[in-house]
Enzyme design. Sequence first.
Site, PDB file in Angstrom:
ATOM      1  N   GLY A  45       0.837  -1.192   0.000  1.00  0.00           N
ATOM      2  CA  GLY A  45       0.000   0.000   0.000  1.00  0.00           C
ATOM      3  C   GLY A  45       0.868   1.236   0.000  1.00  0.00           C
ATOM      4  O   GLY A  45       2.013   1.196   0.452  1.00  0.00           O
ATOM      5  N   GLN A  50       2.936  10.039   1.281  1.00  0.00           N
ATOM      6  CA  GLN A  50       4.247   9.381   1.342  1.00  0.00           C
ATOM      7  C   GLN A  50       5.151   9.762   0.178  1.00  0.00           C
ATOM      8  O   GLN A  50       6.360   9.526   0.225  1.00  0.00           O
ATOM      9  CB  GLN A  50       4.077   7.850   1.376  1.00  0.00           C
ATOM     10  N   CYS A  92       5.796  -0.029   7.608  1.00  0.00           N
ATOM     11  CA  CYS A  92       5.414   1.082   6.735  1.00  0.00           C
ATOM     12  C   CYS A  92       6.634   1.491   5.917  1.00  0.00           C
ATOM     13  O   CYS A  92       7.746   1.552   6.462  1.00  0.00           O
ATOM     14  CB  CYS A  92       4.941   2.261   7.595  1.00  0.00           C
ATOM     15  N   LEU A  93       6.422   1.766   4.631  1.00  0.00           N
ATOM     16  CA  LEU A  93       7.536   2.169   3.769  1.00  0.00           C
ATOM     17  C   LEU A  93       8.186   3.461   4.259  1.00  0.00           C
ATOM     18  O   LEU A  93       9.346   3.715   3.972  1.00  0.00           O
ATOM     19  CB  LEU A  93       7.043   2.366   2.322  1.00  0.00           C
ATOM     20  N   HIS A 134      -4.495   1.163   7.652  1.00  0.00           N
ATOM     21  CA  HIS A 134      -3.162   1.787   7.605  1.00  0.00           C
ATOM     22  C   HIS A 134      -3.146   2.959   6.614  1.00  0.00           C
ATOM     23  O   HIS A 134      -2.631   4.035   6.917  1.00  0.00           O
ATOM     24  CB  HIS A 134      -2.138   0.715   7.213  1.00  0.00           C
ATOM     25  N   GLU A 135      -3.748   2.748   5.428  1.00  0.00           N
ATOM     26  CA  GLU A 135      -3.724   3.800   4.396  1.00  0.00           C
ATOM     27  C   GLU A 135      -4.664   4.950   4.758  1.00  0.00           C
ATOM     28  O   GLU A 135      -4.330   6.118   4.531  1.00  0.00           O
ATOM     29  CB  GLU A 135      -4.061   3.218   3.021  1.00  0.00           C
ATOM     30  N   HIS A 138      -2.891   7.089   7.117  1.00  0.00           N
ATOM     31  CA  HIS A 138      -1.925   7.968   6.437  1.00  0.00           C
ATOM     32  C   HIS A 138      -2.597   9.256   5.977  1.00  0.00           C
ATOM     33  O   HIS A 138      -2.034  10.343   6.094  1.00  0.00           O
ATOM     34  CB  HIS A 138      -1.336   7.272   5.208  1.00  0.00           C
TER      35      HIS A 138
HETATM   36 NI    NI Z   1       2.528   3.218   5.626  1.00  0.00          NI
END
Ligand code: NI
Length: 169
Positions: A45, A50, A92-93, A134-135, A138
């Site tokens: 995701g 991000q 998370c990236l 999670h998204e 964000h």
């Molecule tokens: Ni993330």
Amino acid sequence: MIYPVLKYGNSVLETPAQRVEKFDAELEMLVQDMFESMYAANGVGLAAPQIGRGVRLAVVDVTVGKNPEAKMVLLNPEIIRIEGEQREEEGCLSVPGFRGYVLRPQYVTIRAQDASGAEFERRGEGLLARAFCHETDHLNGILFLSHLSLLKRDLTRRKIRKLQKAGEW
Ligand code: NI
């Protein structure tokens, strides 16, 4: 175009994103770039903040490109129903190298718009339900770190601060 993924510490990541109102060619290009950037980073995701864009857009593919039908575009997503619980490790990236256990609902129903602006609802289970949460987080400026235990959160933040000071973040 592949964008670099911004890391924890960048203020865009902790700022609530703006609603998307225009469903045009520019948006379609951004969606394309989001998928490319997510696959390049091996993520399941990616949310627009991000890559430095403060808009309510996220892309999800829990199969990491293995099944084209799993590709999902979420514009202005809202969680409308949750059921059950799951406690799994999450990452998370934007927080590379760190993972932690986060309690999430086992089933999550999301209402969102696709790239053409059409509204849809989708019920996700397990990893997909987790990705929805999670998204959406964000887009509200919330990182998974906020859901960790106080102890684990402080420890992680201290380690990141060290990396930042060493210029390794
Ligand atoms: Ni993330």
